[in-house]
Design an enzyme around this catalytic site. Structure first.
Site, short mmCIF file in Angstrom:
data_model
loop_
_atom_site.label_atom_id
_atom_site.label_comp_id
_atom_site.label_asym_id
_atom_site.label_seq_id
_atom_site.Cartn_x
_atom_site.Cartn_y
_atom_site.Cartn_z
N GLU A 1 30.59 19.49 -16.92
CA GLU A 1 31.04 18.51 -15.94
C GLU A 1 32.16 17.59 -16.42
OE1 GLU A 1 28.21 15.33 -15.12
OE2 GLU A 1 26.73 16.33 -16.37
N HIS B 1 18.31 15.28 -16.75
CA HIS B 1 18.76 15.16 -18.14
C HIS B 1 17.60 15.70 -18.97
CE1 HIS B 1 21.90 11.79 -17.24
NE2 HIS B 1 22.17 12.93 -16.67
N ARG C 1 35.40 14.57 -10.69
CA ARG C 1 34.47 15.27 -11.58
C ARG C 1 34.12 16.60 -10.93
NH1 ARG C 1 31.20 11.50 -12.41
NH2 ARG C 1 29.48 11.82 -10.96
N GLU D 1 31.37 19.69 -11.57
CA GLU D 1 30.18 19.99 -12.37
C GLU D 1 29.45 21.21 -11.85
OE1 GLU D 1 27.05 17.02 -11.95
OE2 GLU D 1 26.17 17.62 -13.87
N ASP E 1 27.99 13.81 -6.36
CA ASP E 1 27.19 14.32 -7.48
C ASP E 1 25.76 14.34 -6.98
OD1 ASP E 1 25.79 14.83 -9.82
OD2 ASP E 1 26.93 13.40 -11.04
N HIS F 1 24.95 18.22 -20.20
CA HIS F 1 23.63 17.85 -20.71
C HIS F 1 22.67 18.98 -20.39
CE1 HIS F 1 22.60 16.89 -16.50
NE2 HIS F 1 23.75 16.24 -16.44
N TYR G 1 38.73 9.64 -14.86
CA TYR G 1 38.53 8.41 -14.07
C TYR G 1 39.66 7.45 -14.41
CZ TYR G 1 34.17 10.89 -14.19
OH TYR G 1 33.24 11.90 -14.12
N HIS H 1 32.16 10.12 -20.42
CA HIS H 1 30.86 10.79 -20.57
C HIS H 1 31.00 12.15 -21.27
CE1 HIS H 1 31.81 13.47 -17.18
NE2 HIS H 1 32.20 12.42 -16.51
N ASP I 1 0.80 -1.22 0.00
CA ASP I 1 0.00 0.00 0.00
C ASP I 1 0.84 1.27 0.00
OD1 ASP I 1 -2.20 -1.60 0.12
OD2 ASP I 1 -2.35 -1.52 2.31
N ASP J 1 22.22 20.29 -10.37
CA ASP J 1 23.05 19.09 -10.61
C ASP J 1 24.51 19.51 -10.48
OD1 ASP J 1 24.21 16.73 -11.41
OD2 ASP J 1 23.38 16.77 -13.44
N HIS K 1 27.85 5.84 -12.11
CA HIS K 1 26.54 5.92 -11.47
C HIS K 1 26.51 5.18 -10.13
CE1 HIS K 1 24.39 7.01 -15.49
NE2 HIS K 1 24.97 8.04 -14.92
MN LIG Z 1 25.05 16.01 -14.58
#
Ligand SMILES: [Mn+2]
Length: 441
Positions: free
Chosen positions: A385, A361, A407, A409, A260, A354, A389, A350, A40, A271, A243
């Protein structure tokens, strides 16, 4: 999600969308549905962004219908009927009667009558094209179900062409008005406050989730914001997983922490990514690699101007990153060649950014109609960004560099004067970061 924009703004969006469509067209869009997590227990409701953009209507079980009567725009909004017994459980339902004034609709009906009312309009106005939501080449599944119900009432719904609304609406959403830019500045400000809180919470022997808790609590403290997407708190080599969401590892003295995360404010996403030393001081190697990414990032922001293409910004940024790796003797080769041969993707898999907006995104074609890369225009909002790596198991690079991910960003809006940073309050230079970390208790 609550609307802080007035109804005139939503009306002008509906008008703009209709003006892009041929005569004898209509638009049918469904709200998002409540998603069950287990038994529920539902996930927190998030309105569909396309539906929201045109209506600002916050409930599930709703349909908007747009068309024209002669030269005049027509807007029908169908939603859940009031139900006092149910509302004891679910809270207030707006209901068609109040929705008419609150959401500036020409006609409002119960969702139970939506198929019949829409079918009648389609036939009366001899509608030929119905723009709605597709999933690839097919109608999206819930939309398909609703269209079947409309067709079952007979008439023009059965002879009309069904077309995807996405290309038209995403073009509108790609360019942000001043009002939207202001909301995105607020999303950026709150996101940056969260990153400051995260930096203060990150200490040796704490956990990635400790930091996640701090950043999300800070979002919540400011206007009740939620994360716009799942927070990534990735320590040490976990940062090399793009991710990473487990957020369960302990924070080790000597490692970097990559975060991130962003807050959603009034439907608009922030972001931001930041990478910083858990013990408060960058090592010499960490500092050197950080400076490479920071230089590429600040150059990219400087060069994200009207007239630049998205692909060119990515190419230039990739070259700067590869040159940095070559200069540090982490890799060998020629920067341009590494980018052209796509070998650069091993270290920078990457894109440089974006679109950002109601969706993290965000919608918007990355190509011009002629197939060339998208040219930046005033009012576009995007992330910048770059990252590097260096995988732990990569034996082609010197051992001391392995298992580092960085990274950086920020969120920007393209203006006539160049890029304006929406997320500037999050510490970014080495001295800004080390200064904030030095103040940890
Ligand atoms: Mn991003």
């Amino acid at each position: 999600m609550h609307s802080v924009l007035n109804q005139e703004i939503f009306a002008s969006r509906r008008n703009k969308l209709l003006s892009l469509l041929p005569n004898q067209s209509a638009v049918i869009l469904l709200s998002a549905s409540e998603k069950i997590r287990n038994r529920d227990n539902a996930y927190p409701f998030r309105q569909n962004s396309n539906f929201w953009y045109l209506s600002g209507f916050p409930e599930d079980c709703a349909v908007i219908f747009l068309s024209r009567r002669g030269k005049k725009d027509f807007y029908m909004l169908c939603s859940k009927p009031r139900n006092p017994e149910m509302e004891i459980w679910t809270g207030h339902i707006i209901g068609p009667s109040d929705a008419k004034n609150l959401y500036a609709a020409d006609e409002t009906y119960s969702i139970d009558d939506a198929a019949e009312k829409i079918a009648a309009f389609l036939s009366e106005a001899e509608i030929k094209n119905i723009y709605t939501t597709f999933d690839g080449v097919e109608l999206a599944s819930e939309t398909q179900e609703f269209i079947q119900a409309v067709k079952a009432k007979g008439g023009a719904a059965n002879s009309a062409n069904y077309l995807d609304i996405e290309p038209f609406e995403s073009e509108l959403r790609l360019i942000k008005s001043i009002e939207e830019q202001n909301l995105m500045f607020e999303a950026g400000r709150i996101s940056a406050l969260g990153h400051r809180a995260a930096m203060l919470a990150a200490k040796p022997n704490a956990y990635e989730y400790t930091v996640q808790a701090a950043i999300e609590a800070e979002f919540r403290r400011h206007k009740g914001c939620s994360p716009a997407f799942s927070t990534i708190a990735a320590a040490g080599k976990n940062a090399c997983c793009l991710h990473y969401q487990r957020n369960s590892s302990p924070l080790k003295d000597g490692d970097l922490l990559l975060i991130d995360a962003g807050a959603e404010y009034a439907g608009y996403a922030g972001d931001i990514s930041r990478t910083f030393p858990i013990n408060g001081k960058f090592s010499r190697d960490q500092q050197a690699l950080y400076e490479v990414v920071l230089h590429a990032q600040t150059e990219a922001i400087k060069n994200a101007k009207i007239g630049k293409t998205h692909a060119e910004l990515h190419r230039e940024t990739s070259i700067l990153l590869m040159q940095g790796l070559i200069d540090l003797q982490i890799i060998e080769g020629e920067a341009k060649e590494l980018v052209e041969s796509e070998e650069a993707k091993k270290y920078y898999p990457h894109g440089t950014g974006h679109w950002l907006g109601l969706d993290t995104h965000d919608v918007g074609n990355y190509k011009e109609p002629d197939g060339q890369s998208r040219i930046y225009r005033e009012g576009m909002t995007l992330t910048v960004e770059p990252g590097i790596y260096l995988q732990e198991q990569d034996e082609t690079i010197p051992e001391r560099w392995r298992g580092i991910g960085i990274r950086i960003e920020d969120d920007i809006v393209i203006t006539a004067q160049g890029a304006e940073v929406l997320s500037a309050d999050a510490p970014k230079t080495i001295s800004e970061i080390e200064q904030l970390l030095a103040g940890r208790s």
